[in-house]
Write a protein that holds these residues in place. Structure first.
Motif, PDB file in Angstrom:
ATOM      1  N   VAL A 175       0.822  -1.208   0.000  1.00 40.58           N
ATOM      2  CA  VAL A 175       0.000   0.000   0.000  1.00 40.58           C
ATOM      3  C   VAL A 175       0.856   1.259   0.000  1.00 40.58           C
ATOM      4  CG1 VAL A 175      -1.671   1.344   1.337  1.00 40.58           C
ATOM      5  CG2 VAL A 175      -1.968  -1.142   1.085  1.00 40.58           C
ATOM      6  N   GLU A 176       1.886   1.297   0.851  1.00 41.83           N
ATOM      7  CA  GLU A 176       2.640   2.528   1.038  1.00 41.83           C
ATOM      8  C   GLU A 176       3.825   2.679   0.096  1.00 41.83           C
ATOM      9  OE1 GLU A 176       3.684   3.378   5.072  1.00 41.83           O
ATOM     10  OE2 GLU A 176       1.806   2.568   5.878  1.00 41.83           O
ATOM     11  N   ARG A 177       4.332   1.558  -0.442  1.00 49.89           N
ATOM     12  CA  ARG A 177       5.570   1.644  -1.213  1.00 49.89           C
ATOM     13  C   ARG A 177       5.475   1.118  -2.639  1.00 49.89           C
ATOM     14  NH1 ARG A 177       8.068   5.630   0.977  1.00 49.89           N
ATOM     15  NH2 ARG A 177       8.058   5.440   3.239  1.00 49.89           N
ATOM     16  N   TYR A 178       4.697   0.082  -2.869  1.00 52.16           N
ATOM     17  CA  TYR A 178       4.862  -0.566  -4.170  1.00 52.16           C
ATOM     18  C   TYR A 178       3.666  -0.523  -5.107  1.00 52.16           C
ATOM     19  CZ  TYR A 178       6.786  -3.637  -7.692  1.00 52.16           C
ATOM     20  OH  TYR A 178       7.255  -4.123  -8.887  1.00 52.16           O
ATOM     21  N   ALA A 179       2.457  -0.313  -4.641  1.00 54.28           N
ATOM     22  CA  ALA A 179       1.294  -0.361  -5.526  1.00 54.28           C
ATOM     23  C   ALA A 179       1.429   0.625  -6.686  1.00 54.28           C
ATOM     24  CB  ALA A 179       0.017  -0.084  -4.734  1.00 54.28           C
ATOM     25  N   ALA A 180       1.784   1.868  -6.390  1.00 52.10           N
ATOM     26  CA  ALA A 180       1.916   2.875  -7.445  1.00 52.10           C
ATOM     27  C   ALA A 180       3.074   2.549  -8.382  1.00 52.10           C
ATOM     28  CB  ALA A 180       2.107   4.260  -6.826  1.00 52.10           C
ATOM     29  N   GLU A 181       4.177   2.064  -7.815  1.00 52.38           N
ATOM     30  CA  GLU A 181       5.331   1.719  -8.645  1.00 52.38           C
ATOM     31  C   GLU A 181       5.008   0.537  -9.552  1.00 52.38           C
ATOM     32  OE1 GLU A 181       9.393   1.856 -10.039  1.00 52.38           O
ATOM     33  OE2 GLU A 181       7.872   3.253  -9.311  1.00 52.38           O
ATOM     34  N   PHE A 182       4.289  -0.447  -9.033  1.00 47.90           N
ATOM     35  CA  PHE A 182       3.897  -1.592  -9.849  1.00 47.90           C
ATOM     36  C   PHE A 182       3.049  -1.138 -11.039  1.00 47.90           C
ATOM     37  CE2 PHE A 182       0.893  -4.982 -10.952  1.00 47.90           C
ATOM     38  CZ  PHE A 182       1.757  -6.031 -11.211  1.00 47.90           C
ATOM     39  N   ALA A 183       2.094  -0.247 -10.799  1.00 48.75           N
ATOM     40  CA  ALA A 183       1.255   0.266 -11.883  1.00 48.75           C
ATOM     41  C   ALA A 183       2.095   1.003 -12.926  1.00 48.75           C
ATOM     42  CB  ALA A 183       0.182   1.185 -11.319  1.00 48.75           C
ATOM     43  N   ARG A 184       3.135   1.704 -12.468  1.00 47.36           N
ATOM     44  CA  ARG A 184       3.984   2.460 -13.393  1.00 47.36           C
ATOM     45  C   ARG A 184       4.796   1.558 -14.307  1.00 47.36           C
ATOM     46  NH1 ARG A 184       9.105   4.539 -14.123  1.00 47.36           N
ATOM     47  NH2 ARG A 184       9.969   3.364 -12.363  1.00 47.36           N
ATOM     48  N   VAL A 185       5.349   0.475 -13.744  1.00 45.67           N
ATOM     49  CA  VAL A 185       6.264  -0.371 -14.527  1.00 45.67           C
ATOM     50  C   VAL A 185       5.564  -1.549 -15.191  1.00 45.67           C
ATOM     51  CG1 VAL A 185       8.163   0.289 -13.009  1.00 45.67           C
ATOM     52  CG2 VAL A 185       6.922  -1.844 -12.558  1.00 45.67           C
ATOM     53  N   LEU A 186       4.298  -1.781 -14.875  1.00 44.12           N
ATOM     54  CA  LEU A 186       3.596  -2.936 -15.431  1.00 44.12           C
ATOM     55  C   LEU A 186       3.599  -2.956 -16.957  1.00 44.12           C
ATOM     56  CD1 LEU A 186       2.011  -5.518 -14.932  1.00 44.12           C
ATOM     57  CD2 LEU A 186      -0.080  -4.133 -14.759  1.00 44.12           C
TER      58      LEU A 186
END
Length: 358
Positions: A175-186
């Motif tokens: 929630v705090e570290r990876y959800a947004a990054e995962f969406a960016r690099v997916l």
């Protein structure tokens, strides 16, 4: 990639990306990212931003099950991530699964992780049949890399706390570290999956070398006879590291999806295929050449090869595994035995390419 004929009639080889598979890779990398000179900048900054309490949880829960971090692997494999409906699983799906597991399952996964550590050491070890803290200390001590041993023992003896802290760590990390990054690099990872699926490789070793730029680790190569499915997973932040999960009959091999497509293909106009080098490595050994000489007369079963060579069965198995991985021999299981034969087409390919070099 479809099916790959290496070592058995249908060793399944695929490429996939999913939240549970990628999360396992990334949180393991963040755990290791203590040196800014060696790791991806995002990994280092993410670890630095954790704060003392959260960093302590990460080091405790990933740092007690050996250098390969077997506990986080046990969590992933409990989800059965390759079931078709689970390849598209969200983090909420994965979290719901983890929450549904009873507390004793977390204790069992911690113990199983440590049994794998002992197995890697060549030691047959059983978990204590007592609640004695000293016995549990002795059992877990060989797996400690960064965790506090006493704290790990306390968690295993109180599995409700182990479950709570494990779920809390994964949920907060996502929630705090990876959800947004995962969406960016997916999108980049999905493109890497499409590119890899459009390519045919002659062996697992060749596929891994072309996708990752590394040789297949020897411990993985030797374990291929116990593997039924190989799944390649793109990882955006892997960098130049080798990362895999060997969980027979499953093998997960991660590769850096930021490598350019040019790096995974032969140079334009080249007459050399990308799988020449693995073939040459497999042939660069006297014992393996003797095996090929034996197989010139036709198919032979494994024990027959052992008898002809006069060396240990384990040594013969290692050599056969390397020849299989390079596609130089094929294997036909029948009646509980494995029958080996030369892949003549592969040997001709190697010979022709060597001739073109000259």
């Amino acid at each position: 990639m479809g099916e790959l004929l290496v070592g058995r009639p249908a060793l399944k080889l695929d490429v996939a990306v999913s939240v549970p598979l990628d999360l396992t890779s990334v949180i393991s990398l963040v755990f290791r990212a203590t040196d800014p000179r060696r790791f991806d900048r995002w990994l280092v900054e993410t670890r630095q931003a954790l704060g003392a309490t959260w960093e302590h949880d990460l080091d405790t829960l990933l740092g007690f099950s050996g250098r390969l971090l077997y506990y986080i692997e046990e969590l992933l494999m409990s989800f059965d991530p390759f079931r078709p409906e689970r390849l598209a699983a969200s983090f909420d799906d994965y979290l719901a699964h983890l929450r549904s597991l009873p507390a004793w399952a977390y204790r069992s996964m911690a113990i199983q992780a440590m049994l794998r550590v002992h197995q890697d050491r060549g030691v047959l070890e059983a978990p204590p049949d007592t609640d004695d803290a000293a016995a549990w200390r002795a059992f877990f001590e060989p797996g400690i890399t960064r965790a506090d041993l006493d704290e790990v023992v306390a968690l295993v003896r109180a599995p409700e706390q182990l479950k709570e802290r494990t779920i809390r760590l994964l949920e907060r990390f996502w929630v705090e570290r990876y959800a947004a990054e995962f969406a960016r690099v997916l999108p980049v990872m999905k493109r890497a999956v499409r590119q890899a699926k459009a390519t045919t490789y002659s062996s697992v070793a060749v596929a891994f070398e072309e996708l990752s730029g590394h040789r297949l680790p020897e411990e993985v190569q030797l374990a291929l006879p116990r593997v039924e499915r190989v799944t390649f997973c793109p990882s955006y932040h892997l960098g130049n590291f080798v990362q895999f999960i060997l969980y027979p009959p499953e093998l997960i091999l991660y590769f850096n999806c930021q490598r350019t497509s040019a790096a995974t293909q032969p140079a334009e106009g080249s007459v050399i295929s990308p799988d020449l080098l693995p073939g040459l490595r497999a042939l660069a050994d006297g014992t393996r050449l003797r095996i090929i000489e034996l197989l010139r007369g036709g198919e032979r079963y494994a024990q027959e090869i052992v008898g002809q060579l006069g060396i240990s069965q384990s040594a013969v198995s290692r050599h056969l595994a390397m020849l299989e991985a390079a596609g130089i021999v094929t294997v036909r299981p029948a009646n509980g035995m494995k029958y080996y034969a030369i892949n003549v087409q592969r040997l001709r390919q190697i010979a022709e390419e060597l001739e073109q070099i000259g």
